[in-house]
Design an enzyme around this catalytic site. Structure first.
Site, PDB file in Angstrom:
ATOM      1  N   SER A 110     -48.512  17.672  -2.904  1.00  0.00           N
ATOM      2  CA  SER A 110     -49.457  17.554  -3.384  1.00  0.00           C
ATOM      3  C   SER A 110     -49.495  18.539  -4.395  1.00  0.00           C
ATOM      4  O   SER A 110     -49.761  20.112  -4.435  1.00  0.00           O
ATOM      5  CB  SER A 110     -51.064  17.207  -2.802  1.00  0.00           C
ATOM      6  OG  SER A 110     -51.678  16.562  -3.854  1.00  0.00           O
ATOM      7  N   GLY A 111     -49.534  17.858  -5.743  1.00  0.00           N
ATOM      8  CA  GLY A 111     -50.043  19.318  -6.852  1.00  0.00           C
ATOM      9  C   GLY A 111     -48.709  20.037  -7.109  1.00  0.00           C
ATOM     10  O   GLY A 111     -48.475  20.492  -8.348  1.00  0.00           O
ATOM     11  N   THR A 115     -46.596  12.822 -10.876  1.00  0.00           N
ATOM     12  CA  THR A 115     -46.885  11.870 -11.327  1.00  0.00           C
ATOM     13  C   THR A 115     -46.374  12.458 -13.304  1.00  0.00           C
ATOM     14  O   THR A 115     -46.234  11.916 -14.077  1.00  0.00           O
ATOM     15  CB  THR A 115     -48.609  12.349 -11.402  1.00  0.00           C
ATOM     16  OG1 THR A 115     -48.598  11.809 -10.179  1.00  0.00           O
ATOM     17  CG2 THR A 115     -49.257  11.162 -12.056  1.00  0.00           C
ATOM     18  N   ASN A 160     -55.069  19.487  -5.686  1.00  0.00           N
ATOM     19  CA  ASN A 160     -54.420  18.962  -6.752  1.00  0.00           C
ATOM     20  C   ASN A 160     -55.988  18.059  -7.317  1.00  0.00           C
ATOM     21  O   ASN A 160     -56.701  17.460  -6.622  1.00  0.00           O
ATOM     22  CB  ASN A 160     -53.462  17.526  -6.571  1.00  0.00           C
ATOM     23  CG  ASN A 160     -53.591  17.534  -8.027  1.00  0.00           C
ATOM     24  OD1 ASN A 160     -53.340  17.387  -9.053  1.00  0.00           O
ATOM     25  ND2 ASN A 160     -52.424  16.651  -7.858  1.00  0.00           N
ATOM     26  N   SER A 163     -54.519  14.308  -7.732  1.00  0.00           N
ATOM     27  CA  SER A 163     -54.211  13.412  -6.983  1.00  0.00           C
ATOM     28  C   SER A 163     -53.744  12.938  -6.329  1.00  0.00           C
ATOM     29  O   SER A 163     -55.471  11.884  -6.332  1.00  0.00           O
ATOM     30  CB  SER A 163     -54.197  14.996  -5.304  1.00  0.00           C
ATOM     31  OG  SER A 163     -53.640  13.940  -4.635  1.00  0.00           O
ATOM     32  N   SER A 164     -52.753  12.043  -6.362  1.00  0.00           N
ATOM     33  CA  SER A 164     -52.729  10.281  -6.309  1.00  0.00           C
ATOM     34  C   SER A 164     -52.822  10.607  -5.135  1.00  0.00           C
ATOM     35  O   SER A 164     -52.116  11.002  -4.344  1.00  0.00           O
ATOM     36  CB  SER A 164     -51.051  10.114  -6.723  1.00  0.00           C
ATOM     37  OG  SER A 164     -50.398  10.800  -7.869  1.00  0.00           O
ATOM     38  N   GLY A 390     -46.443  13.387  -1.021  1.00  0.00           N
ATOM     39  CA  GLY A 390     -45.249  14.278  -1.004  1.00  0.00           C
ATOM     40  C   GLY A 390     -45.622  14.369   0.896  1.00  0.00           C
ATOM     41  O   GLY A 390     -46.808  13.943   0.622  1.00  0.00           O
ATOM     42  N   GLU A 392     -46.260  15.762   3.493  1.00  0.00           N
ATOM     43  CA  GLU A 392     -47.982  16.788   3.978  1.00  0.00           C
ATOM     44  C   GLU A 392     -47.992  17.071   5.287  1.00  0.00           C
ATOM     45  O   GLU A 392     -47.903  16.431   6.743  1.00  0.00           O
ATOM     46  CB  GLU A 392     -49.421  15.925   4.117  1.00  0.00           C
ATOM     47  CG  GLU A 392     -49.405  15.683   2.490  1.00  0.00           C
ATOM     48  CD  GLU A 392     -50.550  14.379   1.912  1.00  0.00           C
ATOM     49  OE1 GLU A 392     -51.219  13.975   2.943  1.00  0.00           O
ATOM     50  OE2 GLU A 392     -51.029  14.064   1.017  1.00  0.00           O
TER      51      GLU A 392
END
Ligand code: ATP
Ligand code: MG
Length: 1078
Positions: A110-111, A115, A160, A163-164, A390, A392
């Protein structure tokens, strides 16, 4: 203008190594150092073969401009420095030109920038693919689907800010030309628990904040919302504002994007109504209420919020209220209703909110798909872009992390499979011997999770469906039994004794050794989350809503379609969708983007090595390099290879005539590269060790320098030589011109001198001839003259006897006579009339007769006058004499004169002799009467006049009364001294008398007469003949008259015409008598 192709290579100006495959030596440290080195120099992209590693720069770099797009467009993958555009271009071209469907797999935690990377890929493809109104609209819709999905599916997390919170896979579809036709989006497992609860420092989904910040007052009122975040229990307040994010502006962007994507206004509004309803659901609170039968019951605290929700969604309030208080269980056609306690009521509320939101999200994805789906049925080429959460590892990892990490395991597997497969395929294609590669295959972990019989997911499902009490603990027990022996499963309570004393492993947890690291999962909540239960009462209540969108979100609430079968669990649903995704990906040509997050602070320029090291490990990047290098580290097509290194060998430099492959063979032989270091494929050369490549690069660099010196040398030599040749040529030209000029000058001088000498000689010769000719001519003339004289003498001598000496004079005189004769004869015929006043006279014929002609004219005139005079009698002569006299006296002096010329002078106007009236008067006069006429005598006193008879005799002047004829005055002519009159046209005249004479005693006379001229003339003549004295006649407009003693001035003035043409006389004073003459 065609862009000039500059052949470059990834190897040019490299910072570190652009392709990790070339890293030497290869270990974790060098790997990280290389990444860091490149990151520090703003090179965030690095390759592992065809895989792109992207390190998140956390700041905007100037490497995505349209110029960059142009740079990477249609260039070979290894031609320019590593870039996400190079990968996008490769994928797009391979799709367009080789008809291979593509997928771009973007992974990372993440981050890490997944995206962003997916958006970069999409925008690159949009920039390079076809253009046109229709195509542009498709592109625009595809690109604008991002902001909509991000608003509803992204949230700020500690890792993030954007974050998605869902997985996304998007298929972009193209036609045979490579123009985009449309797309299909699939979404995976939205993190719906976020709707009701967010960890510290995190936010709910963006859309809630955007709506409250950006909606107009009117819209808020309509949605029954307030702008204040703190009013809503579902919104975390500690991080409601995100730095650098303008929620209000983003709200407008999202609404605009919805419009572009094709949402109708009423659809967008419905969506916002659902969002509002979710938000308000969080504000419903319950309080306990005890019933008599001892059952716990809950009650809604404040029904106002409920009422508003019902108004917004069109649900009957009582229905919803009941759904929050009771739960109906149906079993074997029996309905059993149980009450809900407060905790259950809250659970129900949150479950409803989560379901409502996640179903809305799925609806949104479907709605977008409907808009962006390709309109044609032609065969499509597809490019898939996968942006999935991703791997985690949190402190507390729950069901969500388990699912996410499972997905990443699957992706890793497909990555290994496809990479190896591709590598192997390439070896086969290139006819190179395949060497076995050792690598870690994570299939075993995937199996642990997804195995249908004893996989963790299968057991979870089993637990969920099992009758009896089911808890997370029972589930863990089951795992402990079944998975105990699995290498990658760890649990304290498992049968396997190795973890019994592992304190890092709490009792309520199990741990899995993922390919990317060990993850500890809290078992709490697994069963619930997998069940994903929404009480049927609630879904039925929702189905009854008047709001069409909400109704459509809960089809299972329709009592007609009651299905007693349980809906599939979240775990199995996800497993199924991941399986479909994998199947889908396997049919496509994969392209990898591995995103790495350089630090945890979301800050630029910081490269946390341990963090990166961790990511490199779990992403298996080193393994990736090893796999890639297992056989041959580097490969390149023969043409570019020969092009790049041909200068290293004499035979291939500067041009190699034969096929590229034999060129490379010659080259490598010449360079004495050990045979085991390389292998010849069909179209590529394979280099086993990066060292060999670097050696080649070094040689090339050295050689390039030598070549540059050589080129410089040749160029300088050439330049000097051309300069010298030019100077030499110029010198010859100048010398030629100089010589020519000097010769020209000399020649012209010589020519001029020759001409001069020539002309002198010619002149001298000519003059000599001329002298001779002139002499001859004079001789001839002399001879002629002499001859003429001689002949004249001869002739005269001979003819003298025939001439009279004066014949010429005679002839002259005769001629003259004849002319005069002729003149007179002609004059006789042309004579003018005899009138003395005729002025005509014929013109003079000859000049010599001029004086004669004038004299003749004078004589003729005199003669004609005499003739005229001779015809007069004596009496008539007298009259004319008088007239002549009058003329001499008055012509040009008295204005009255001209009128008198025509009047005959009669003298005796009064016939005294005949008129008996004047008998007495006649008798008194003895002399001859010259004038007898009536005149006006002017009275001296007043200027009035009286008529008098005026008589002139030879000696006297007489005045008589007109009526009686009696003589009044008698003046002897000797006493008359002067006659005065004006110069004007009047008849006044004064007769002045000699002073002292008898007659003068009464003074002078002033008369007026019609015959003034005649009377004055006659008076003058008579006086002259009698007294031999000339009478003085004064003509003046102002004269003095003696009246007795006084002298009175008679003045003639110009009178007006008023009184007619008769002059008037007036006494002005005793000295002035004024006569006005008209
Ligand atoms: N190429 C880039 N250039 C500049 N900034 C970037 C780039 N990639 C990512 N970022 C920054 O990093 C942030 C996080 O990136 P992004 O949202 O793509 O991460 P992600 O991998 O999708 O994370 P998640 O898994 O949480 O969705 C972005 O908001 C942006 O600020
Ligand atoms: Mg993301």
């Amino acid at each position: 203008m065609a862009k000039m192709e500059v052949k470059t290579s990834l190897l040019d100006n490299m910072i570190g190594v652009g392709d990790m495959v070339l890293l030497e030596p290869l270990n974790e440290e060098t790997f990280i150092n290389n990444l860091k080195n490149r990151f520090d120099h703003n090179e965030i992209y690095t390759y592992i073969g065809s895989v792109v590693i992207s390190v998140n720069p956390y700041r905007s770099l100037p490497i995505y401009s349209p110029e960059k797009v142009e740079d990477y467009r249609n260039r070979n993958f290894y031609e320019l420095s590593p870039h996400i555009f190079a990968l996008s271009d490769e994928a797009y071209r391979s799709l367009r030109d080789q008809d291979k469907d593509q997928c771009i797999l973007i992974t990372g935690e993440s981050g890490a920038g997944k995206t962003e990377a997916s958006k970069l890929v999409m925008s690159y493809v949009a920039a390079v693919c076809g253009k046109g109104a229709e195509v542009n609209q498709v592109k625009e819709q595809l690109l604008q689907s991002n902001p909509v999905l991000e608003a509803f599916g992204n949230a700020k997390t500690v890792r993030n800010d954007n974050s998605s919170r869902f997985g996304k896979y998007m298929d972009i579809e193209f036609d045979f030309k490579g123009d985009p036709l449309g797309g299909v989006i699939s979404n995976y497992l939205l993190e719906k628990s976020r709707v009701v609860k967010q960890p510290r420092g995190e936010r709910n989904f963006h859309v809630f904040y955007q709506l409250l910040s950006g909606a107009s007052e009117e819209l808020l009122h309509k949605l029954k919302l307030e702008r204040d975040f703190s009013r809503y229990n579902y919104l975390s307040l500690d991080s409601a504002k995100v730095n650098g994010v303008d929620d209000a502006a983003n709200f407008r962007t999202v609404r605009n994007a919805m419009q572009i994507v094709g949402f109708m206004d009423h659809e967008a509004e419905s969506v916002l109504e659902v969002v509002a309803a979710v938000l308000k659901l969080g504000n419903i609170e319950f309080k306990p209420e005890s019933r008599v039968n001892g059952l716990d019951e809950s009650k809604i605290k404040d029904k106002n919020e409920l009422k508003e929700i019902c108004e917004l969604t069109g649900i009957d309030q009582s229905v919803l209220e009941r759904a929050f208080s009771f739960r109906t269980v149906e079993a074997k056609q029996e309905k059993v209703s149980t009450t809900l306690n407060v905790a259950q009521a809250y659970y129900a509320r949150d479950a409803l909110a989560k379901n409502l939101y996640s179903r809305l999200f799925s609806w949104l994805v479907n709605r977008i798909n409907e808009s962006i789906k390709a309109q044609t049925k032609v065969r499509k080429k597809v490019m898939g872009v996968l942006d999935i959460y991703g791997f985690e590892i949190f402190e507390d990892n729950s069901f969500e992390q388990f699912i996410i990490n499972y997905c990443n395991e699957k992706l890793q597997q497909i990555f290994i499979e496809l990479t190896l497969k591709e590598e192997q395929e390439e070896y086969i294609r290139e006819d190179i011997e395949w060497t076995h590669i050792d690598y870690f295959n994570n299939a075993i972990i995937c199996d642990l999770i997804e195995n249908n019989t004893n996989g963790i997911l299968a057991m979870l499902d089993e637990e969920c469906l099992r009758p009896g009490t089911v808890t997370d603990e029972t589930f863990l027990e089951k795992l402990n039994q079944i998975c105990a022996t699995h290498q990658h499963f760890e649990s304290r309570m498992s049968k396997c004794a190795r973890f019994l004393n592992d304190t890092s492993l709490p009792h309520s947890c199990f741990r899995i050794q993922h390919y990317a690291g060990k993850v500890l999962y809290q078992v709490e909540g697994f069963v619930d989350k997998n069940n994903d239960l929404l009480y049927r009462d609630l879904s039925q209540a929702m189905w009854k809503a008047g709001h069409a969108l909400i109704k459509s979100l809960f089809p299972e609430g329709n009592p007609a379609k009651i299905n007693l079968k349980r809906p599939p669990t979240a775990g199995s649903q996800f497993k199924a969708s991941v399986a479909t995704l994998m199947k889908n990906l396997q049919t496509k040509n994969p392209n990898y983007i591995r995103c790495i997050k350089p630090n945890d602070k979301k800050a630029a320029h910081i490269f946390n090595e341990s963090l990166v090291c961790h990511q490199i490990r779990y992403l298996g990047l080193l393994e990736n390099v090893r796999v890639r290098r297992a056989g041959y580290a580097f490969r390149q097509a023969y043409e570019p290879c020969l092009e790049r290194y041909k200068m290293l060998c004499k035979q291939t430099w500067p041009h190699w005539k034969g096929p590229a492959r034999s060129g490379v063979e010659v080259l490598f032989n010449e360079l004495e590269i050990p045979v085991e270091e390389y292998s010849f494929g069909r179209s590529k050369i394979f280099i086993r060790n990066p060292r060999t490549l670097f050696k080649l690069e070094d040689l090339r660099k050295q050689r390039l320098e030598d070549l540059a010196t050589l080129i410089q040398k040749i160029y300088r030599g050439w330049k000097c030589r051309t300069h010298f040749l030019l100077m030499k040529k110029s010198q010859i030209v100048i010398a030629a011109w100089c010589r020519r000029y000097a010769q020209q000058k000399r020649y012209q001088q010589t020519k001029a001198s020759a001409l001069l000498i020539q002309s002198y000689i010619r002149g001298w010769k000519a003059r000599k001839i001329l002298r001779e000719l002139k002499h001859q001519k004079r001789c001839k003339e002399a001879v002629t003259t002499i001859a003429a004289y001689w002949h004249g003498t001869q002739v005269r001598r001979e003819y003298r006897k025939f001439f009279r000496a004066n014949a010429g004079k005679k002839i002259y005189e005769f001629t003259l006579q004849r002319i005069v004769q002729k003149y007179f004869l002609e004059m006789k015929n042309k004579m003018p009339s005899l009138s003395p006043i005729d002025k005509n006279w014929p013109p003079r014929p000859y000049l010599f007769l001029d004086s004669t002609h004038k004299e003749l004219k004078r004589i003729f005139h005199l003669w004609r006058c005499k003739k005229y005079r001779d015809q007069f009698t004596d009496q008539k002569k007298l009259i004319y004499e008088e007239k002549l006299e009058a003329s001499e006296l008055f012509k040009d002096k008295k204005a009255l004169y001209p009128s008198s010329v025509g009047q005959p002078f009669q003298g005796a106007y009064l016939e005294i002799n005949k008129n008996p009236k004047y008998k007495k008067l006649k008798d008194a006069i003895e002399e001859k009467i010259i004038i007898a006429e009536v005149v006006n005598k002017i009275n001296r006193a007043n200027g009035k006049s009286t008529s008098r008879i005026f008589l002139l005799t030879n000696n006297n002047l007489l005045l008589a009364d007109q009526k009686s004829g009696q003589i009044k005055s008698e003046v002897p002519l000797v006493d008359v001294t002067k006659v005065s009159m004006s110069s004007q046209n009047d008849g006044f005249f004064a007769v002045h008398l000699k002073e002292g004479s008898e007659a003068a005693s009464k003074g002078d006379f002033l008369f007026s007469s019609d015959h003034l001229i005649e009377m004055a003339t006659k008076l003058y003549r008579t006086t002259l003949s009698q007294t031999k004295q000339k009478l003085n006649i004064e003509i003046s407009d102002e004269f003095l008259v003696q009246f007795r003693q006084d002298k009175v001035c008679v003045k003639f003035i110009q009178g007006n015409q008023k009184n007619g043409s008769v002059p008037t006389c007036k006494r002005k004073n005793n000295r002035l008598l004024e006569v006005a003459v008209p």
